[in-house]
Design a protein around this motif. Structure first.
Motif, PDB file in Angstrom:
ATOM      1  N   SER A 185       0.809  -1.220   0.000  1.00  0.00           N
ATOM      2  CA  SER A 185       0.000   0.000   0.000  1.00  0.00           C
ATOM      3  C   SER A 185       0.845   1.275   0.000  1.00  0.00           C
ATOM      4  CB  SER A 185      -0.942   0.006   1.203  1.00  0.00           C
ATOM      5  OG  SER A 185      -0.198  -0.061   2.409  1.00  0.00           O
ATOM      6  N   ARG A 186       2.132   1.150   0.339  1.00  0.00           N
ATOM      7  CA  ARG A 186       3.033   2.310   0.323  1.00  0.00           C
ATOM      8  C   ARG A 186       3.941   2.296  -0.910  1.00  0.00           C
ATOM      9  NH1 ARG A 186       4.904   3.272   6.640  1.00  0.00           N
ATOM     10  NH2 ARG A 186       2.780   3.428   7.504  1.00  0.00           N
ATOM     11  N   LEU A 187       3.595   1.439  -1.851  1.00  0.00           N
ATOM     12  CA  LEU A 187       4.333   1.325  -3.130  1.00  0.00           C
ATOM     13  C   LEU A 187       5.750   0.789  -2.948  1.00  0.00           C
ATOM     14  CD1 LEU A 187       3.160   4.551  -5.034  1.00  0.00           C
ATOM     15  CD2 LEU A 187       2.073   2.310  -4.855  1.00  0.00           C
ATOM     16  N   ASN A 188       5.946  -0.026  -1.912  1.00  0.00           N
ATOM     17  CA  ASN A 188       7.211  -0.724  -1.727  1.00  0.00           C
ATOM     18  C   ASN A 188       7.074  -2.155  -2.245  1.00  0.00           C
ATOM     19  OD1 ASN A 188       8.640   1.386  -0.357  1.00  0.00           O
ATOM     20  ND2 ASN A 188       7.367   0.947   1.445  1.00  0.00           N
ATOM     21  N   PRO A 189       8.113  -2.701  -2.889  1.00  0.00           N
ATOM     22  CA  PRO A 189       8.049  -4.101  -3.356  1.00  0.00           C
ATOM     23  C   PRO A 189       7.828  -5.055  -2.186  1.00  0.00           C
ATOM     24  CG  PRO A 189       9.918  -2.956  -4.340  1.00  0.00           C
ATOM     25  CD  PRO A 189       9.382  -2.041  -3.267  1.00  0.00           C
ATOM     26  N   VAL A 190       6.940  -6.027  -2.353  1.00  0.00           N
ATOM     27  CA  VAL A 190       6.687  -7.009  -1.304  1.00  0.00           C
ATOM     28  C   VAL A 190       7.639  -8.195  -1.489  1.00  0.00           C
ATOM     29  CG1 VAL A 190       4.275  -6.339  -1.099  1.00  0.00           C
ATOM     30  CG2 VAL A 190       4.911  -8.205  -2.628  1.00  0.00           C
ATOM     31  N   PRO A 191       7.932  -8.940  -0.418  1.00  0.00           N
ATOM     32  CA  PRO A 191       8.769 -10.137  -0.556  1.00  0.00           C
ATOM     33  C   PRO A 191       8.069 -11.202  -1.400  1.00  0.00           C
ATOM     34  CG  PRO A 191       8.603  -9.434   1.744  1.00  0.00           C
ATOM     35  CD  PRO A 191       7.575  -8.664   0.981  1.00  0.00           C
ATOM     36  N   VAL A 192       8.847 -12.128  -1.912  1.00  0.00           N
ATOM     37  CA  VAL A 192       8.295 -13.245  -2.694  1.00  0.00           C
ATOM     38  C   VAL A 192       7.283 -14.003  -1.840  1.00  0.00           C
ATOM     39  CG1 VAL A 192       8.852 -15.425  -3.814  1.00  0.00           C
ATOM     40  CG2 VAL A 192      10.351 -13.454  -4.120  1.00  0.00           C
ATOM     41  N   GLY A 193       6.114 -14.275  -2.408  1.00  0.00           N
ATOM     42  CA  GLY A 193       5.088 -15.024  -1.713  1.00  0.00           C
ATOM     43  C   GLY A 193       4.110 -14.186  -0.916  1.00  0.00           C
ATOM     44  N   VAL A 194       4.353 -12.875  -0.834  1.00  0.00           N
ATOM     45  CA  VAL A 194       3.463 -11.973  -0.101  1.00  0.00           C
ATOM     46  C   VAL A 194       2.526 -11.282  -1.095  1.00  0.00           C
ATOM     47  CG1 VAL A 194       3.339  -9.916   1.362  1.00  0.00           C
ATOM     48  CG2 VAL A 194       5.133 -11.621   1.743  1.00  0.00           C
ATOM     49  N   ALA A 195       1.255 -11.208  -0.738  1.00  0.00           N
ATOM     50  CA  ALA A 195       0.261 -10.591  -1.634  1.00  0.00           C
ATOM     51  C   ALA A 195       0.467  -9.087  -1.726  1.00  0.00           C
ATOM     52  CB  ALA A 195      -1.147 -10.894  -1.138  1.00  0.00           C
ATOM     53  N   GLY A 196       0.159  -8.529  -2.876  1.00  0.00           N
ATOM     54  CA  GLY A 196       0.247  -7.093  -3.094  1.00  0.00           C
ATOM     55  C   GLY A 196      -0.508  -6.717  -4.351  1.00  0.00           C
ATOM     56  N   GLU A 197      -0.312  -5.502  -4.819  1.00  0.00           N
ATOM     57  CA  GLU A 197      -0.938  -5.027  -6.048  1.00  0.00           C
ATOM     58  C   GLU A 197       0.070  -5.085  -7.189  1.00  0.00           C
ATOM     59  OE1 GLU A 197      -4.008  -4.048  -6.604  1.00  0.00           O
ATOM     60  OE2 GLU A 197      -4.829  -3.979  -4.564  1.00  0.00           O
ATOM     61  N   LEU A 198      -0.404  -5.462  -8.385  1.00  0.00           N
ATOM     62  CA  LEU A 198       0.460  -5.555  -9.558  1.00  0.00           C
ATOM     63  C   LEU A 198       0.501  -4.209 -10.265  1.00  0.00           C
ATOM     64  CD1 LEU A 198       2.158  -7.246 -11.558  1.00  0.00           C
ATOM     65  CD2 LEU A 198       0.008  -7.832 -12.711  1.00  0.00           C
ATOM     66  N   TYR A 199       1.712  -3.674 -10.455  1.00  0.00           N
ATOM     67  CA  TYR A 199       1.918  -2.414 -11.172  1.00  0.00           C
ATOM     68  C   TYR A 199       2.708  -2.704 -12.450  1.00  0.00           C
ATOM     69  CZ  TYR A 199       0.291   0.430  -7.258  1.00  0.00           C
ATOM     70  OH  TYR A 199      -0.484   1.012  -6.279  1.00  0.00           O
ATOM     71  N   LEU A 200       2.165  -2.252 -13.569  1.00  0.00           N
ATOM     72  CA  LEU A 200       2.793  -2.479 -14.871  1.00  0.00           C
ATOM     73  C   LEU A 200       3.296  -1.156 -15.433  1.00  0.00           C
ATOM     74  CD1 LEU A 200       0.032  -4.825 -16.336  1.00  0.00           C
ATOM     75  CD2 LEU A 200       2.239  -5.529 -15.403  1.00  0.00           C
ATOM     76  N   GLY A 201       4.399  -1.223 -16.172  1.00  0.00           N
ATOM     77  CA  GLY A 201       4.951  -0.002 -16.758  1.00  0.00           C
ATOM     78  C   GLY A 201       5.820  -0.334 -17.953  1.00  0.00           C
ATOM     79  N   GLY A 202       6.697   0.604 -18.312  1.00  0.00           N
ATOM     80  CA  GLY A 202       7.608   0.386 -19.424  1.00  0.00           C
ATOM     81  C   GLY A 202       7.153   1.043 -20.714  1.00  0.00           C
ATOM     82  N   GLU A 203       7.855   0.719 -21.801  1.00  0.00           N
ATOM     83  CA  GLU A 203       7.600   1.330 -23.106  1.00  0.00           C
ATOM     84  C   GLU A 203       6.203   1.066 -23.630  1.00  0.00           C
ATOM     85  OE1 GLU A 203      10.485   1.818 -26.616  1.00  0.00           O
ATOM     86  OE2 GLU A 203      11.269   0.103 -25.492  1.00  0.00           O
ATOM     87  N   GLN A 204       5.577   0.010 -23.169  1.00  0.00           N
ATOM     88  CA  GLN A 204       4.275  -0.369 -23.701  1.00  0.00           C
ATOM     89  C   GLN A 204       3.107   0.401 -23.079  1.00  0.00           C
ATOM     90  OE1 GLN A 204       5.534  -5.037 -24.367  1.00  0.00           O
ATOM     91  NE2 GLN A 204       3.427  -4.599 -23.804  1.00  0.00           N
ATOM     92  N   MET A 205       3.367   1.313 -22.159  1.00  0.00           N
ATOM     93  CA  MET A 205       2.289   2.054 -21.533  1.00  0.00           C
ATOM     94  C   MET A 205       1.595   2.960 -22.542  1.00  0.00           C
ATOM     95  SD  MET A 205       1.791   1.349 -18.353  1.00  0.00           S
ATOM     96  CE  MET A 205       0.835   2.767 -17.882  1.00  0.00           C
ATOM     97  N   ALA A 206       0.262   2.963 -22.468  1.00  0.00           N
ATOM     98  CA  ALA A 206      -0.514   3.851 -23.331  1.00  0.00           C
ATOM     99  C   ALA A 206      -0.298   5.302 -22.916  1.00  0.00           C
ATOM    100  CB  ALA A 206      -2.000   3.489 -23.243  1.00  0.00           C
ATOM    101  N   ARG A 207      -0.689   6.209 -23.803  1.00  0.00           N
ATOM    102  CA  ARG A 207      -0.508   7.638 -23.524  1.00  0.00           C
ATOM    103  C   ARG A 207      -1.434   8.091 -22.406  1.00  0.00           C
ATOM    104  NH1 ARG A 207      -0.697  10.824 -28.838  1.00  0.00           N
ATOM    105  NH2 ARG A 207       1.390   9.901 -28.993  1.00  0.00           N
ATOM    106  N   GLY A 208      -2.629   7.510 -22.343  1.00  0.00           N
ATOM    107  CA  GLY A 208      -3.580   7.900 -21.302  1.00  0.00           C
ATOM    108  C   GLY A 208      -4.994   7.668 -21.791  1.00  0.00           C
ATOM    109  N   TYR A 209      -5.966   8.196 -21.032  1.00  0.00           N
ATOM    110  CA  TYR A 209      -7.376   8.063 -21.416  1.00  0.00           C
ATOM    111  C   TYR A 209      -7.803   9.299 -22.207  1.00  0.00           C
ATOM    112  CZ  TYR A 209      -7.415   4.324 -17.966  1.00  0.00           C
ATOM    113  OH  TYR A 209      -7.134   3.169 -17.262  1.00  0.00           O
ATOM    114  N   ILE A 210      -8.595   9.088 -23.237  1.00  0.00           N
ATOM    115  CA  ILE A 210      -9.034  10.198 -24.065  1.00  0.00           C
ATOM    116  C   ILE A 210      -9.857  11.180 -23.228  1.00  0.00           C
ATOM    117  CG2 ILE A 210     -11.146   9.064 -24.874  1.00  0.00           C
ATOM    118  CD1 ILE A 210     -10.546  10.314 -27.635  1.00  0.00           C
ATOM    119  N   GLY A 211      -9.550  12.474 -23.351  1.00  0.00           N
ATOM    120  CA  GLY A 211     -10.265  13.485 -22.592  1.00  0.00           C
ATOM    121  C   GLY A 211      -9.798  13.609 -21.154  1.00  0.00           C
TER     122      GLY A 211
END
Length: 211
Positions: A185-211
C-alpha cells in the motif's frame, strides 16, 4: 484509441502511441519468432477486442498470412476447424472459454486434423490448468502461451509458456519492453510469496485516457 470497459463497466478510450504499439509488436515477435512467410495466423477475435490488433499486424512483420473469418464464425468450432485445415493455420489466439468449447464439441478426428497448429495463445480470461492439460493432449505438437495485460499496456505485458502437467497457470514474466512489480500500500516491493498489487509499466504504456 481503443475503448475498453475495464473494471468499472463504463467504456473509456485508451489512447496508444505508435511507439508503445511497436514496442508490443517487437516483444511479441521476439517471443514467438513469427518471421516466416510460412506463418499463417487465424484471426478469431472480434475487432473490438484489443488483442485482435496482433492478428492483423503479426503477418505484416513476418511476411506471413492472415485468415479472416466470417462474422459469426468466431464462435463456431466447426468453422474454425475448417479454416485451420484448409489454410494450414500455424497460430491461433482466443479466449479460454472458446478454446474449451472447441475441445468439448469437436470430435477426436476433427481435433487431430488441426495438426498444423504450432502456437496457441490465450488471454482475456483465466486459463484453468485442466484446460491447458487437455490442449497438450490433443495438440502435442503445439506450444501453449498465457498472455496477460490490460489495454493500458497494449494487449499483453506479461507472458508464460504453459507446459504439460502444470498444476497452476501463472501470468508469467514481463515482456522485454514492459515492467511488472508487486507493491504494498506504500508502493514498496513485497517479498516473494506476499500478496500485493500488480503495477505495470515500461515502453508499452498507453498515452492515457481520451479526454
Amino acid at each position: 484509441t481503443i475503448f475498453t470497459s475495464g473494471s468499472t463497466g463504463k467504456p473509456k478510450g485508451v489512447t496508444v502511441s505508435h511507439r508503445a504499439a511497436m514496442a508490443m509488436l517487437r516483444a511479441d515477435q521476439e517471443h514467438y519468432g513469427f518471421t516466416s512467410p510460412e506463418d499463417v495466423i487465424l484471426a478469431v477475435l472480434d475487432f473490438t477486442f484489443d488483442p485482435s490488433v496482433l492478428d492483423l499486424f503479426r503477418p505484416v512483420l513476418s511476411q506471413g498470412k492472415v485468415v479472416l473469418v466470417e462474422q459469426g464464425e468466431q464462435r463456431d468450432p466447426w468453422a474454425l476447424r475448417d479454416h485451420v485445415v484448409r489454410h494450414r493455420v500455424t497460430s491461433v489466439m482466443m479466449v479460454p472459454s472458446m478454446l474449451s468449447l472447441m475441445l468439448s464439441e469437436l470430435s477426436e478426428d476433427d481435433l487431430r486434423a488441426m495438426s498444423t497448429l504450432r502456437t496457441i495463445q490465450v488471454g482475456g480470461e483465466a486459463l484453468p490448468p485442466a484446460l491447458a492439460e487437455a490442449v497438450h493432449r490433443v495438440w502435442p505438437q503445439a506450444t501453449l502461451h498465457n498472455q496477460y495485460g490490460p489495454t493500458e499496456t497494449v494487449i499483453y505485458s506479461t507472458i508464460a509458456e504453459v507446459g504439460a502437467g502444470s498444476s497452476t497457470v501463472p501470468i508469467g514474466v514481463p515482456t522485454p519492453n514492459a515492467t511488472a512489480y508487486v507493491l504494498d500500500s506504500r508502493l514498496n516491493p513485497v517479498p516473494v510469496g506476499v500478496a500485493g498489487e500488480l503495477y505495470l509499466g515500461g515502453e508499452q504504456m498507453a498515452r492515457g485516457y481520451i479526454g
